[in-house]
Write a protein that holds these residues in place. Sequence first.
Motif, PDB file in Angstrom:
ATOM      1  N   GLY A  71       0.804  -1.214   0.000  1.00 19.70           N
ATOM      2  CA  GLY A  71       0.000   0.000   0.000  1.00 19.70           C
ATOM      3  C   GLY A  71       0.835   1.262   0.000  1.00 19.70           C
ATOM      4  N   TYR A  72       0.851   1.931   1.131  1.00 19.99           N
ATOM      5  CA  TYR A  72       1.501   3.243   1.235  1.00 19.99           C
ATOM      6  C   TYR A  72       2.849   3.199   1.933  1.00 19.99           C
ATOM      7  CZ  TYR A  72      -2.967   4.854  -0.423  1.00 19.99           C
ATOM      8  OH  TYR A  72      -4.084   5.048  -1.188  1.00 19.99           O
ATOM      9  N   GLY A  73       3.386   1.997   2.138  1.00 22.61           N
ATOM     10  CA  GLY A  73       4.699   1.854   2.741  1.00 22.61           C
ATOM     11  C   GLY A  73       4.649   1.946   4.254  1.00 22.61           C
ATOM     12  N   GLU A  74       5.783   1.658   4.849  1.00 22.88           N
ATOM     13  CA  GLU A  74       5.909   1.779   6.300  1.00 22.88           C
ATOM     14  C   GLU A  74       6.026   3.255   6.664  1.00 22.88           C
ATOM     15  OE1 GLU A  74       5.479  -0.518   8.454  1.00 22.88           O
ATOM     16  OE2 GLU A  74       5.577  -2.273   7.154  1.00 22.88           O
ATOM     17  N   LYS A  75       5.648   3.582   7.865  1.00 20.31           N
ATOM     18  CA  LYS A  75       5.778   4.953   8.355  1.00 20.31           C
ATOM     19  C   LYS A  75       7.259   5.227   8.625  1.00 20.31           C
ATOM     20  CE  LYS A  75       3.346   8.082  11.280  1.00 20.31           C
ATOM     21  NZ  LYS A  75       1.993   8.439  11.049  1.00 20.31           N
ATOM     22  N   ILE A  76       7.756   6.350   8.124  1.00 17.25           N
ATOM     23  CA  ILE A  76       9.162   6.730   8.288  1.00 17.25           C
ATOM     24  C   ILE A  76       9.238   7.827   9.346  1.00 17.25           C
ATOM     25  CG2 ILE A  76      11.195   7.683   7.134  1.00 17.25           C
ATOM     26  CD1 ILE A  76       9.939   6.587   4.490  1.00 17.25           C
ATOM     27  N   GLY A  77       9.892   7.515  10.457  1.00 26.11           N
ATOM     28  CA  GLY A  77       9.976   8.443  11.584  1.00 26.11           C
ATOM     29  C   GLY A  77      10.620   9.773  11.247  1.00 26.11           C
ATOM     30  N   GLU A  78      11.567   9.759  10.311  1.00 33.86           N
ATOM     31  CA  GLU A  78      12.292  10.988   9.957  1.00 33.86           C
ATOM     32  C   GLU A  78      11.569  11.818   8.903  1.00 33.86           C
ATOM     33  OE1 GLU A  78      14.053   7.784   9.155  1.00 33.86           O
ATOM     34  OE2 GLU A  78      14.147   7.695  11.330  1.00 33.86           O
ATOM     35  N   ALA A  79      10.416  11.386   8.454  1.00 33.17           N
ATOM     36  CA  ALA A  79       9.699  12.107   7.401  1.00 33.17           C
ATOM     37  C   ALA A  79       8.900  13.265   7.992  1.00 33.17           C
ATOM     38  CB  ALA A  79       8.792  11.162   6.621  1.00 33.17           C
ATOM     39  N   THR A  80       9.622  14.198   8.585  1.00 31.92           N
ATOM     40  CA  THR A  80       8.999  15.389   9.150  1.00 31.92           C
ATOM     41  C   THR A  80       9.732  16.612   8.618  1.00 31.92           C
ATOM     42  OG1 THR A  80      10.420  15.407  11.097  1.00 31.92           O
ATOM     43  CG2 THR A  80       8.332  14.207  11.285  1.00 31.92           C
ATOM     44  N   THR A  81       9.087  17.742   8.743  1.00 30.16           N
ATOM     45  CA  THR A  81       9.728  19.008   8.385  1.00 30.16           C
ATOM     46  C   THR A  81       9.224  20.082   9.328  1.00 30.16           C
ATOM     47  OG1 THR A  81      10.305  20.469   6.542  1.00 30.16           O
ATOM     48  CG2 THR A  81       8.010  19.766   6.670  1.00 30.16           C
ATOM     49  N   GLN A  82       9.993  21.136   9.439  1.00 36.50           N
ATOM     50  CA  GLN A  82       9.602  22.267  10.263  1.00 36.50           C
ATOM     51  C   GLN A  82       9.318  23.445   9.344  1.00 36.50           C
ATOM     52  OE1 GLN A  82      12.903  22.493  13.083  1.00 36.50           O
ATOM     53  NE2 GLN A  82      11.548  21.608  14.620  1.00 36.50           N
ATOM     54  N   LEU A  83       8.097  23.921   9.409  1.00 39.15           N
ATOM     55  CA  LEU A  83       7.678  25.058   8.603  1.00 39.15           C
ATOM     56  C   LEU A  83       7.771  26.320   9.451  1.00 39.15           C
ATOM     57  CD1 LEU A  83       4.479  23.435   7.081  1.00 39.15           C
ATOM     58  CD2 LEU A  83       6.760  23.548   6.060  1.00 39.15           C
ATOM     59  N   PRO A  84       8.352  27.405   8.906  1.00 40.22           N
ATOM     60  CA  PRO A  84       8.463  28.639   9.689  1.00 40.22           C
ATOM     61  C   PRO A  84       7.087  29.185  10.061  1.00 40.22           C
ATOM     62  CG  PRO A  84       9.314  28.936   7.450  1.00 40.22           C
ATOM     63  CD  PRO A  84       8.871  27.525   7.562  1.00 40.22           C
ATOM     64  N   ILE A  85       6.985  29.672  11.267  1.00 37.41           N
ATOM     65  CA  ILE A  85       5.730  30.190  11.801  1.00 37.41           C
ATOM     66  C   ILE A  85       5.175  31.324  10.938  1.00 37.41           C
ATOM     67  CG2 ILE A  85       6.355  32.024  13.436  1.00 37.41           C
ATOM     68  CD1 ILE A  85       4.424  28.981  14.485  1.00 37.41           C
ATOM     69  N   ALA A  86       6.062  32.040  10.236  1.00 43.61           N
ATOM     70  CA  ALA A  86       5.643  33.152   9.375  1.00 43.61           C
ATOM     71  C   ALA A  86       4.701  32.687   8.261  1.00 43.61           C
ATOM     72  CB  ALA A  86       6.864  33.844   8.783  1.00 43.61           C
ATOM     73  N   MET A  87       4.779  31.411   7.877  1.00 40.63           N
ATOM     74  CA  MET A  87       3.890  30.873   6.837  1.00 40.63           C
ATOM     75  C   MET A  87       2.419  30.929   7.246  1.00 40.63           C
ATOM     76  SD  MET A  87       5.782  27.435   5.373  1.00 40.63           S
ATOM     77  CE  MET A  87       4.370  26.968   4.390  1.00 40.63           C
ATOM     78  N   PHE A  88       2.163  31.073   8.529  1.00 46.58           N
ATOM     79  CA  PHE A  88       0.799  30.971   9.035  1.00 46.58           C
ATOM     80  C   PHE A  88       0.251  32.304   9.554  1.00 46.58           C
ATOM     81  CE2 PHE A  88       2.963  26.943   9.331  1.00 46.58           C
ATOM     82  CZ  PHE A  88       2.106  26.113   8.625  1.00 46.58           C
ATOM     83  N   GLU A  89       0.963  33.393   9.265  1.00 43.78           N
ATOM     84  CA  GLU A  89       0.531  34.705   9.761  1.00 43.78           C
ATOM     85  C   GLU A  89      -0.861  35.077   9.264  1.00 43.78           C
ATOM     86  OE1 GLU A  89       3.665  37.429   8.759  1.00 43.78           O
ATOM     87  OE2 GLU A  89       4.887  36.821  10.482  1.00 43.78           O
ATOM     88  N   GLN A  90      -1.158  34.830   7.997  1.00 41.80           N
ATOM     89  CA  GLN A  90      -2.463  35.204   7.461  1.00 41.80           C
ATOM     90  C   GLN A  90      -3.535  34.164   7.744  1.00 41.80           C
ATOM     91  OE1 GLN A  90      -1.723  36.124   3.333  1.00 41.80           O
ATOM     92  NE2 GLN A  90      -1.603  38.313   3.824  1.00 41.80           N
ATOM     93  N   SER A  91      -3.188  32.884   7.646  1.00 44.65           N
ATOM     94  CA  SER A  91      -4.190  31.830   7.801  1.00 44.65           C
ATOM     95  C   SER A  91      -4.448  31.451   9.251  1.00 44.65           C
ATOM     96  CB  SER A  91      -3.776  30.589   7.020  1.00 44.65           C
ATOM     97  OG  SER A  91      -2.557  30.068   7.526  1.00 44.65           O
ATOM     98  N   GLY A  92      -3.513  31.789  10.134  1.00 48.36           N
ATOM     99  CA  GLY A  92      -3.644  31.412  11.536  1.00 48.36           C
ATOM    100  C   GLY A  92      -2.965  30.088  11.823  1.00 48.36           C
ATOM    101  N   MET A  93      -2.680  29.852  13.092  1.00 48.55           N
ATOM    102  CA  MET A  93      -1.976  28.644  13.511  1.00 48.55           C
ATOM    103  C   MET A  93      -2.871  27.421  13.342  1.00 48.55           C
ATOM    104  SD  MET A  93       1.038  29.124  14.314  1.00 48.55           S
ATOM    105  CE  MET A  93       1.269  30.601  13.374  1.00 48.55           C
ATOM    106  N   PRO A  94      -2.346  26.378  12.689  1.00 52.29           N
ATOM    107  CA  PRO A  94      -3.142  25.151  12.562  1.00 52.29           C
ATOM    108  C   PRO A  94      -3.111  24.371  13.873  1.00 52.29           C
ATOM    109  CG  PRO A  94      -0.996  24.860  11.563  1.00 52.29           C
ATOM    110  CD  PRO A  94      -1.067  26.285  12.015  1.00 52.29           C
TER     111      PRO A  94
END
Length: 166
Positions: A71-94
């Motif tokens: 199917g969709y493969g095993e979950k990869i623990g390192e498959a994360t990223t950090q998005l800068p908080i500035a990306m959410f200034e207009q839309s608000g914090m998710p």
Amino acid sequence: MTIDKNHVVALHYTLNAIEENGEKTFIEKTETDNPFTFLYGVGMMLPKFEEELQGMVVGDKKSFTITPEEGYGEKIGEATTQLPIAMFEQSGMPPIGAMLPLQDAQGNHVSGIVLEVSEEFVTVDLNHPMAGKTLHFDIELSSTRSATEEELEHGHAHGVDGTEAH
């Protein structure tokens, strides 16, 4: 009519995840008046899913399981990223757990699930939501027909009867 390559397939399904202890956890199912419709044999679906449908005719019912590897493969623990908080200034914090539509450097659309929100970053899991899950399908084939030329050109089904606009 038997399912074949370049057919539009409509089916009803119930999808459960099979947990490590063998119990099923409900994920989703189709509505009675809204079957899942797709173009068969053109790479839209998981290969194992299409393989399981091969040879079916309208009215056939079937149950099958797709492992993470199929199917969709095993979950990869390192498959994360950090998005800068500035990306959410207009839309608000998710909120934690929210699914964010993202785009990678090659322009591919991906989804990320919010894991953590800090003062500087929003940490997102980039694994497919079904990664690491064993999927169990119960399906019933509603219809199959040859795709129209337009559907083949567009690379997707235009509804059960081929007339849906997009």
